[in-house]
Design a protein around this motif. Structure first.
Motif, PDB file in Angstrom:
ATOM      1  N   LEU A  85      -4.614 -14.268  21.646  1.00 13.85           N
ATOM      2  CA  LEU A  85      -5.218 -13.792  22.897  1.00 13.85           C
ATOM      3  C   LEU A  85      -4.989 -12.292  23.076  1.00 13.85           C
ATOM      4  O   LEU A  85      -3.930 -11.772  22.725  1.00 13.85           O
ATOM      5  N   VAL A  91       0.238  -8.345  18.694  1.00 13.92           N
ATOM      6  CA  VAL A  91      -0.488  -8.576  19.946  1.00 13.92           C
ATOM      7  C   VAL A  91      -1.620  -7.553  20.111  1.00 13.92           C
ATOM      8  O   VAL A  91      -1.473  -6.383  19.745  1.00 13.92           O
ATOM      9  N   THR A 101     -17.032  -5.327  29.236  1.00 18.17           N
ATOM     10  CA  THR A 101     -17.593  -5.955  28.029  1.00 18.17           C
ATOM     11  C   THR A 101     -18.159  -7.333  28.355  1.00 18.17           C
ATOM     12  O   THR A 101     -19.371  -7.529  28.356  1.00 18.17           O
ATOM     13  N   THR A 105       1.829 -14.732  14.969  1.00 25.49           N
ATOM     14  CA  THR A 105       1.765 -13.673  13.952  1.00 25.49           C
ATOM     15  C   THR A 105       2.736 -12.543  14.269  1.00 25.49           C
ATOM     16  O   THR A 105       3.016 -11.692  13.422  1.00 25.49           O
ATOM     17  N   ARG A 127      -9.865 -24.043  22.409  1.00 20.09           N
ATOM     18  CA  ARG A 127      -9.718 -23.021  21.371  1.00 20.09           C
ATOM     19  C   ARG A 127      -8.514 -23.335  20.496  1.00 20.09           C
ATOM     20  O   ARG A 127      -7.452 -23.703  21.002  1.00 20.09           O
ATOM     21  N   ARG A 157      -5.296  -4.161  25.600  1.00 20.15           N
ATOM     22  CA  ARG A 157      -6.488  -3.419  26.031  1.00 20.15           C
ATOM     23  C   ARG A 157      -6.445  -3.152  27.527  1.00 20.15           C
ATOM     24  O   ARG A 157      -6.052  -4.013  28.309  1.00 20.15           O
TER      25      ARG A 157
END
Ligand code: TXA
Ligand code: MG
Length: 369
Positions: free
Chosen positions: A65, A124, A36, A121, A59, A127
């Motif tokens: 992440l 996760v 990508t 949060t 960031r 990928r």
């Protein structure tokens, strides 16, 4: 004494991968190619190393992440296995799309994953990239690698090693593995998976960011896997992007994101009476829709002369970066193919939304006449 630059570009080789693995173990940053975009990687099990990612990218810590893995088995150690229904679907979708541009957001195993990776949060994004160099690094290091796109926050994502270098050489220490140009060219699809047994359609699937896997394709897969009637699948819409100060449902979905360092606008219509200074303009066209303006503007490039969405996706980030560096260029016009084309025109139509998402953000949705 001349100051040594700390950011380096190394051509891919087995030795370079071994060196990069060592650096990851020492808590350093390694940028690597995926199919990508390039990722800015750190050991995902090391909170201090991940902190360095946020600092180098500038960031906000509210933007979680993605963690990269080399196998489904490795990913299963990083998620919370107690949500069985979620895990079942996660495995099935990984079976279909991994390695590939699908990031799945699920409850994290917080015994391993530092909570800051999840932006506190508890969820996760996981990928497995479809790129030999990324997979080699993941296998050699045996570490899960946290990696956002390797650009400064808000800037255009990188699809070449030199893009990464240009963003970081001044103030960061990054070991960049050069694997040439990324084949797809925009980021992965980010899909959040949740399950609520109280609902008649218990699976709630939300595309937080459009990318390499289209909504249409996901829907088809869910039907084929036998989930008909058991799920709701929806996508975050462009109009939902909000100012950076607000609390975000989909962290990182800021409107001004992926934008070049030059004023950029969507362009849908040429009027004879236009007062635009075309002589100071870079035009990024699509499907030759504004070929007639080629000699009027200062720089002209067609993202895909044939009007092929995937071909345009392959080059969009490179051309946005190209546009911002052109001498005497004051602004960029990007053809608003969405407005001009009818509903089923253009090759690779299922990727139209993902491409539009990127040009919408690059221009912050601003139109100009
Ligand atoms: O293709 C890609 O996904 C690239 C390559 C390097 O893998 N990575 C990438 O990462 O684009 P990044 O950090 O630039 O964008 C990931 C976005 C975040 O901004 C956020 O919106 C969303 O994915 N995301 C990641 N983890 C999430 C989570 N736990 N919850 C919600 N959204 C998440
Ligand atoms: Mg990014």
């Amino acid at each position: 004494m001349e100051e040594q630059t700390k950011t380096v570009i190394k051509q891919y080789s087995k030795e370079v991968i071994a060196e990069a693995s060592e650096l990851l173990k020492q808590g350093k940053l390694v940028a690597f190619p995926t199919e990508t975009v390039y990722g800015l990687g750190a050991n995902a099990l090391d909170a201090d190393a991940c902190q360095l990612i946020f600092k180098s990218k500038e960031r906000p810590l509210t933007d979680p992440l993605i963690v990269h893995v080399h196998s489904l088995e490795q990913s299963l150690t990083l998620l919370d296995q107690s949500y069985q229904e979620v895990v079942v679907l996660f495995k099935q979708l990984a079976g279909r799309y991994w390695p590939g541009p699908l990031t799945m957001v699920v409850k994290a195993n917080l015994e391993l994953i530092p909570n800051m990776i999840t932006a506190e949060t508890g969820f996760v994004g996981l990928r497995m990239p479809n790129h030999e160099i990324a997979l080699d690094l993941l296998r050699t290091s045996q570490l899960p690698i946290a990696a956002p796109s390797a650009n400064k926050f808000g800037h255009v994502s990188p699809t070449k090693a030199e893009h990464v270098y240009n963003d970081f050489y001044k103030d960061s220490e990054v070991f960049i593995i050069d694997g040439g140009q990324c084949s797809f060219g925009i980021e992965s699809t980010v899909l959040k998976i949740s399950y609520d047994q109280e609902q008649s359609s218990p699976y709630k699937l939300k595309i937080l960011r459009r990318g390499g896997v289209s909504e249409q394709h996901l829907r088809q897969s869910l039907e084929e896997l036998g989930y008909s009637g058991q799920y709701v699948l929806e996508s975050v819409q462009n109009k939902h992007y909000v100012e950076e100060t607000e609390n975000l449902e989909a962290p990182g979905q800021f409107l001004r994101h992926y934008s070049p360092d030059i004023d950029s606008y969507l362009f849908s219509q040429y009027k004879e009476a236009s007062t635009l200074e075309f002589g100071e303009c870079v035009m990024l066209d699509f499907g030759q829709l504004f070929l007639s303006l080629r000699d009027k503007v200062k720089y002209y490039h067609d993202l895909s002369q044939e009007g092929d969405y995937v071909e345009a996706i392959n080059v969009i980030y490179d051309k946005l970066r190209w546009a911002e560096t052109q001498k005497d260029a004051k602004f960029v016009l990007i053809t608003n193919f969405y407005e001009i084309y009818g509903n089923d025109k253009g090759k690779g139509i299922e990727h139209r939304e993902a491409l539009f998402d990127r040009i919408f953000r690059a221009t912050s949705g601003k139109q100009i006449l």
